[in-house]
Motif scaffolding. Structure first.
Motif, PDB file in Angstrom:
ATOM      1  N   GLY A 136      43.804  31.630  40.056  1.00 50.47           N
ATOM      2  CA  GLY A 136      43.421  30.245  39.766  1.00 50.47           C
ATOM      3  C   GLY A 136      44.609  29.352  39.432  1.00 50.47           C
ATOM      4  N   GLY A 137      44.328  28.084  39.251  1.00 53.03           N
ATOM      5  CA  GLY A 137      45.327  27.119  38.797  1.00 53.03           C
ATOM      6  C   GLY A 137      46.443  26.914  39.799  1.00 53.03           C
ATOM      7  N   VAL A 138      47.703  26.948  39.320  1.00 54.66           N
ATOM      8  CA  VAL A 138      48.841  26.594  40.176  1.00 54.66           C
ATOM      9  C   VAL A 138      48.956  27.487  41.405  1.00 54.66           C
ATOM     10  CG1 VAL A 138      50.295  25.492  38.437  1.00 54.66           C
ATOM     11  CG2 VAL A 138      50.438  27.958  38.771  1.00 54.66           C
ATOM     12  N   PHE A 139      48.548  28.744  41.294  1.00 56.78           N
ATOM     13  CA  PHE A 139      48.725  29.646  42.435  1.00 56.78           C
ATOM     14  C   PHE A 139      47.944  29.161  43.655  1.00 56.78           C
ATOM     15  CE2 PHE A 139      49.872  32.334  38.877  1.00 56.78           C
ATOM     16  CZ  PHE A 139      51.061  32.849  39.343  1.00 56.78           C
ATOM     17  N   VAL A 140      46.706  28.737  43.416  1.00 56.34           N
ATOM     18  CA  VAL A 140      45.886  28.246  44.518  1.00 56.34           C
ATOM     19  C   VAL A 140      46.261  26.798  44.843  1.00 56.34           C
ATOM     20  CG1 VAL A 140      43.553  27.609  45.230  1.00 56.34           C
ATOM     21  CG2 VAL A 140      43.946  29.801  44.118  1.00 56.34           C
ATOM     22  N   LEU A 143      50.731  26.448  45.042  1.00 52.43           N
ATOM     23  CA  LEU A 143      51.452  27.387  45.904  1.00 52.43           C
ATOM     24  C   LEU A 143      50.626  27.843  47.108  1.00 52.43           C
ATOM     25  CD1 LEU A 143      53.015  29.500  43.007  1.00 52.43           C
ATOM     26  CD2 LEU A 143      54.038  27.586  44.219  1.00 52.43           C
ATOM     27  N   LYS A 144      49.340  27.455  47.131  1.00 49.76           N
ATOM     28  CA  LYS A 144      48.456  27.821  48.249  1.00 49.76           C
ATOM     29  C   LYS A 144      48.495  29.335  48.512  1.00 49.76           C
ATOM     30  CE  LYS A 144      47.946  23.347  49.042  1.00 49.76           C
ATOM     31  NZ  LYS A 144      47.131  22.734  48.021  1.00 49.76           N
ATOM     32  N   ASP A 145      48.597  30.098  47.450  1.00 53.96           N
ATOM     33  CA  ASP A 145      48.666  31.559  47.558  1.00 53.96           C
ATOM     34  C   ASP A 145      47.232  32.106  47.603  1.00 53.96           C
ATOM     35  OD1 ASP A 145      49.536  34.196  47.459  1.00 53.96           O
ATOM     36  OD2 ASP A 145      49.864  34.173  45.285  1.00 53.96           O
ATOM     37  N   VAL A 146      46.645  32.101  48.807  1.00 56.39           N
ATOM     38  CA  VAL A 146      45.281  32.628  48.965  1.00 56.39           C
ATOM     39  C   VAL A 146      45.258  33.617  50.129  1.00 56.39           C
ATOM     40  CG1 VAL A 146      44.033  30.637  48.034  1.00 56.39           C
ATOM     41  CG2 VAL A 146      44.561  30.706  50.468  1.00 56.39           C
ATOM     42  N   SER A 147      44.277  34.505  50.080  1.00 54.64           N
ATOM     43  CA  SER A 147      44.064  35.464  51.163  1.00 54.64           C
ATOM     44  C   SER A 147      42.696  35.199  51.766  1.00 54.64           C
ATOM     45  CB  SER A 147      44.025  36.878  50.575  1.00 54.64           C
ATOM     46  OG  SER A 147      45.166  37.588  50.853  1.00 54.64           O
ATOM     47  N   LEU A 148      42.614  35.276  53.091  1.00 53.70           N
ATOM     48  CA  LEU A 148      41.347  35.035  53.771  1.00 53.70           C
ATOM     49  C   LEU A 148      40.911  36.294  54.509  1.00 53.70           C
ATOM     50  CD1 LEU A 148      42.122  31.627  55.576  1.00 53.70           C
ATOM     51  CD2 LEU A 148      41.209  31.978  53.288  1.00 53.70           C
ATOM     52  N   GLY A 149      39.607  36.525  54.567  1.00 51.15           N
ATOM     53  CA  GLY A 149      39.093  37.671  55.325  1.00 51.15           C
ATOM     54  C   GLY A 149      37.732  37.344  55.910  1.00 51.15           C
ATOM     55  N   ILE A 150      37.529  37.726  57.149  1.00 49.24           N
ATOM     56  CA  ILE A 150      36.265  37.435  57.835  1.00 49.24           C
ATOM     57  C   ILE A 150      35.246  38.537  57.545  1.00 49.24           C
ATOM     58  CG2 ILE A 150      35.200  37.118  60.115  1.00 49.24           C
ATOM     59  CD1 ILE A 150      37.993  36.146  61.073  1.00 49.24           C
ATOM     60  N   ALA A 151      34.029  38.135  57.153  1.00 48.80           N
ATOM     61  CA  ALA A 151      32.954  39.089  56.871  1.00 48.80           C
ATOM     62  C   ALA A 151      32.498  39.746  58.181  1.00 48.80           C
ATOM     63  CB  ALA A 151      31.785  38.361  56.217  1.00 48.80           C
ATOM     64  N   MET A 161      43.373  42.504  51.046  1.00 44.24           N
ATOM     65  CA  MET A 161      43.499  41.048  50.920  1.00 44.24           C
ATOM     66  C   MET A 161      44.180  40.677  49.600  1.00 44.24           C
ATOM     67  SD  MET A 161      39.819  39.607  52.204  1.00 44.24           S
ATOM     68  CE  MET A 161      40.117  37.965  51.540  1.00 44.24           C
ATOM     69  N   LEU A 162      43.755  41.350  48.525  1.00 42.70           N
ATOM     70  CA  LEU A 162      44.365  41.062  47.209  1.00 42.70           C
ATOM     71  C   LEU A 162      45.845  41.432  47.213  1.00 42.70           C
ATOM     72  CD1 LEU A 162      41.547  42.367  44.814  1.00 42.70           C
ATOM     73  CD2 LEU A 162      42.116  39.987  45.300  1.00 42.70           C
ATOM     74  N   LYS A 163      46.156  42.564  47.844  1.00 36.35           N
ATOM     75  CA  LYS A 163      47.560  43.029  47.859  1.00 36.35           C
ATOM     76  C   LYS A 163      48.462  42.079  48.626  1.00 36.35           C
ATOM     77  CE  LYS A 163      46.801  47.935  47.102  1.00 36.35           C
ATOM     78  NZ  LYS A 163      46.653  49.262  47.732  1.00 36.35           N
ATOM     79  N   LYS A 164      47.887  41.287  49.522  1.00 40.90           N
ATOM     80  CA  LYS A 164      48.693  40.321  50.288  1.00 40.90           C
ATOM     81  C   LYS A 164      49.064  39.083  49.473  1.00 40.90           C
ATOM     82  CE  LYS A 164      46.880  41.339  54.848  1.00 40.90           C
ATOM     83  NZ  LYS A 164      45.670  40.921  55.582  1.00 40.90           N
ATOM     84  N   LEU A 165      48.408  38.890  48.329  1.00 40.38           N
ATOM     85  CA  LEU A 165      48.738  37.713  47.507  1.00 40.38           C
ATOM     86  C   LEU A 165      50.130  37.870  46.916  1.00 40.38           C
ATOM     87  CD1 LEU A 165      45.376  37.393  45.530  1.00 40.38           C
ATOM     88  CD2 LEU A 165      46.221  35.806  47.285  1.00 40.38           C
ATOM     89  N   LYS A 166      50.890  36.786  46.906  1.00 42.59           N
ATOM     90  CA  LYS A 166      52.215  36.843  46.269  1.00 42.59           C
ATOM     91  C   LYS A 166      52.067  37.169  44.790  1.00 42.59           C
ATOM     92  CE  LYS A 166      54.369  33.385  49.223  1.00 42.59           C
ATOM     93  NZ  LYS A 166      53.219  32.479  49.463  1.00 42.59           N
ATOM     94  N   ALA A 167      50.970  36.698  44.211  1.00 38.96           N
ATOM     95  CA  ALA A 167      50.761  36.896  42.774  1.00 38.96           C
ATOM     96  C   ALA A 167      50.137  38.259  42.446  1.00 38.96           C
ATOM     97  CB  ALA A 167      49.870  35.778  42.230  1.00 38.96           C
ATOM     98  N   TYR A 168      49.932  39.113  43.466  1.00 37.76           N
ATOM     99  CA  TYR A 168      49.265  40.399  43.213  1.00 37.76           C
ATOM    100  C   TYR A 168      49.899  41.211  42.078  1.00 37.76           C
ATOM    101  CZ  TYR A 168      47.295  45.039  43.842  1.00 37.76           C
ATOM    102  OH  TYR A 168      46.694  46.240  43.617  1.00 37.76           O
ATOM    103  N   PRO A 169      51.249  41.259  41.982  1.00 33.30           N
ATOM    104  CA  PRO A 169      51.839  42.055  40.895  1.00 33.30           C
ATOM    105  C   PRO A 169      51.323  41.663  39.505  1.00 33.30           C
ATOM    106  CG  PRO A 169      53.531  41.417  42.458  1.00 33.30           C
ATOM    107  CD  PRO A 169      52.280  40.687  42.869  1.00 33.30           C
TER     108      PRO A 169
END
Ligand code: ADP
Ligand code: MG
Length: 231
Positions: A136-140, A143-151, A161-169
């Motif tokens: 949430g907040g500044v990351f989205v 920094l537009k740090d989001v991951s997308l996935g098609i159902a 998808m979560l692991k691809k986020l820069k903020a994952y650590p």
């Protein structure tokens, strides 16, 4: 000038109270809450909850509740609840929303956690439901740090998808910080995706935020907004 196509099907934005009913149907974890129309009802409902509680405005004229001073958190007792109720109505009035533009308030338990996560669905006309996750907040926002996935998405795909986020650590024990309940977040996302597949009227959905706690302590949505497309 924007033009609206003539045969565009109507959309219907559900408020937090209505959106939560759908979350309940699909067992998407969310905090305890109640809708109240008056100050007296608000006090009664708060009395049944564990303190601290949160009070939020419910109004069709207010989408981003905190922009209006419409979210009062960390209320420790009934007196603070009463004051917060008055403050919410005053804040709305200052922004030009008169009291008959307000349906009431939602009273809910406050959730303490470590990170705020955005979990969303956007229905694409071609790909169908797309899951959107990010911190949430500044990351989205910045920094537009989001991951997308098609159902449809399986748990391992959501984890990737979560692991691809820069903020994952930040979720996974960065520099000696405690690990957060990534597994619970994956389970929550899975329920959201399955819900969007089953409910094809859902055009958009935002759980913002989902509060993520330490490993074993869960992931809990505390705000929900669902947009339905009528057919
Ligand atoms: P809006 O997005 O409409 O402004 P939210 O319901 O998301 O309103 O509330 C704004 C912020 O207040 C959230 O991002 C979160 O930080 C905090 N908050 C809201 N509800 C709770 C809750 N039940 N427990 C803890 N924090 C909360
Ligand atoms: Mg929100």
């Amino acid at each position: 000038m924007n033009t609206v196509p003539v045969n565009h099907p109507p959309i219907h934005v559900l408020n937090e109270v209505e959106s939560r009913k759908i979350l309940k149907e699909y067992a998407v974890p969310h905090n305890k809450s109640a809708f109240a129309k008056t100050k007296e009802e608000t006090i009664q409902e708060a009395d049944k909850m564990e303190f601290p509680v949160v009070l939020k405005v419910v109004s069709p004229l207010i989408v981003h509740k905190s922009d209006f001073g419409g979210v009062q958190i960390n209320l420790q007792n009934i007196q603070e609840v009463e004051e917060a109720f008055d403050l919410i109505y005053e804040n709305a009035k200052k922004r030009g929303v008169v009291s008959n533009g307000i349906e009431g308030v939602i009273v809910q338990e406050m959730i303490e956690g470590k990170e705020e996560i955005l979990v969303g669905i956007k229905r694409d006309p071609i790909f169908g439901p797309v899951l959107v996750v990010g911190l949430g907040g500044v990351f989205v926002e910045l920094l537009k740090d989001v991951s997308l996935g098609i159902a449809p998405l399986e748990e391992n795909e959501i984890l990737n998808m979560l692991k691809k986020l820069k903020a994952y650590p930040l979720l996974n024990g960065y520099r000696g910080k405690e690990k957060l309940d990534i597994d619970a977040l994956v389970q929550l996302c899975k329920k959201v995706v399955d819900m969007a597949i089953r409910e094809d009227g859902i055009l958009e959905m935002d759980l913002n935020p989902v509060i993520l706690r330490e490993e074993g302590k869960g992931a809990i949505a505390v705000d929900a907004r669902i947009v339905l497309q009528e057919k």
